[in-house]
Scaffold this motif. Structure first.
Motif: not given
Length: 378
Positions: A257-276
């Protein structure tokens, strides 16, 4: 000797020896060849042997490996909210959890790119059973969450981890990443486990728990992948849950699962940081005297931040419409995007199996359903 020795990352004084112990390991060679395909092996071996700090290892080697992963397995990473964070300030990032390695790796790449403090990150000890992975995790500033302990030992382990997180934040000026729940979310239904917050509370010797949490500088984080590269791998566990059966992992399943998560196709990725979280903690302290109710309220605040800021992709809207036999969100995707997603569905599961089909679709649809609970979130 420190009481944290069996869970902590390497000290910088230990880094060079640790690197030299694995520099010739086949997995290290594979990692470096992937990160630096045009560099002669002798060159990166020499540079590794000269490395004496976790920061140098992360910046000079892991950073480039993650960039290569993004190049090979995605259509790019976008971010939002990082401009609200202060340089040189440690935060406790509480995040939804999709991928074993990449969630925290991508956050750290983003923090570094914005000139912010990178994190020490919690990782389950079940994921680093192989010696090489254990060494690599400690070089990459991971600390161990001990799994599958008897109740009394689990309590002691939780208290130790809480104290360690507190030390990282308040004494070592080090940000910390921790998932909102134990293990990855298998069905896309992100929710903060109160047990995680109770673990964090164990480090407090204050009467006012919310005052203690304010000191930790809690920042909720949402991370979303357009495609989950491990979606098919999650199906057996969801199927067992639907049948009310106990799911037993296959040997090496976590590693696959670890390897699949790293190398498998994800297309677009987004990270949002919320308010403290500051005002919310004051409100909780004013409203509730009971600590259990305070923790329950805090979990809801974190959930609201993560769920309302979660980046929805066409795949999420398509899955919601397919699951609910509607066209409600058709304006958010094209016919071609829908066809591609339906093709993925056909290729990855038995479409005639109602439980599998609904489980697969729900994994992508739940973020939409969760966001709909909040007014004007969509």
């Amino acid at each position: 000797m420190s009481k944290f020795d069996h869970i902590r990352p390497f000290y910088d004084t230990e880094v060079n020896e640790a690197i030299c112990s694995v520099v010739d390991h086949p997995m290290m060679k594979a990692l470096m060849s992937f990160a630096f395909p045009d560099v002669d092996e002798a060159v990166w071996v020499q540079q590794l042997r000269k490395t004496h700090s976790k920061r140098d290892f992360q910046i000079n080697f892991i950073y480039h490996a993650v960039q290569k992963v993004l190049e090979k397995s995605s259509e790019g990473l976008t971010t939002s909210g990082f401009e609200k964070l202060e340089p040189h300030t440690p935060y406790l990032f509480i995040s939804n959890h999709r991928d074993i390695i990449l969630d925290t790796s991508l956050l750290n790449v983003s923090l570094y790119d914005h000139g912010l403090v990178m994190t020490a990150s919690a990782i389950g000890d079940n994921l680093v059973q192989k010696t090489f992975l254990h060494v690599l995790s400690r070089l990459n500033r991971n600390f161990l969450v001990q799994r599958n302990l008897p109740p009394r030992e689990l309590l002691q382990s939780s208290k130790l981890m809480s104290e360690y997180i507190c030390q990282l934040l308040n004494r070592e000026n080090r940000s910390v990443w921790i998932a909102q729940r134990e293990g990855r979310t298998k069905d896309g239904d992100d929710a903060t486990q109160q047990g995680v917050l109770k673990m964090l509370a164990m480090g407090s010797d204050e009467k006012n728990l919310m005052h203690y949490f304010k000191k930790l500088k809690i920042v909720p984080v949402s991370i979303s992948y357009e495609y989950d590269p491990t979606d098919m791998l999650k199906m057996p566990q969801l199927l067992a849950k639907a049948k009310d059966e106990i799911y037993i992992k296959e040997k090496n399943e976590d590693f696959i699962t670890l390897l699949s998560g790293i190398m498998g196709q994800k297309k677009r990725i987004h990270i949002h940081v919320g308010d403290m979280l500051t005002d919310d903690l004051d409100k909780i302290a004013d409203e509730f005297d009971n600590q259990n109710k305070q923790i329950q309220a805090l979990a809801q605040v974190i959930d609201e931040s993560i769920l309302t800021t979660y980046k929805l992709w066409p795949t999420n809207y398509i899955a919601y419409d397919l699951l609910n036999d509607t066209t409600r969100f058709s304006k958010y995707y094209t016919d071609k995007e829908k066809q591609l997603f339906e093709r993925r569905l056909e290729m990855r599961i038995d479409n005639d199996n109602k439980v599998l089909r609904e489980g697969f679709l729900a994994m992508y649809a739940n973020p939409v359903a969760n966001k709909m609970k909040y007014q004007n979130a969509i």
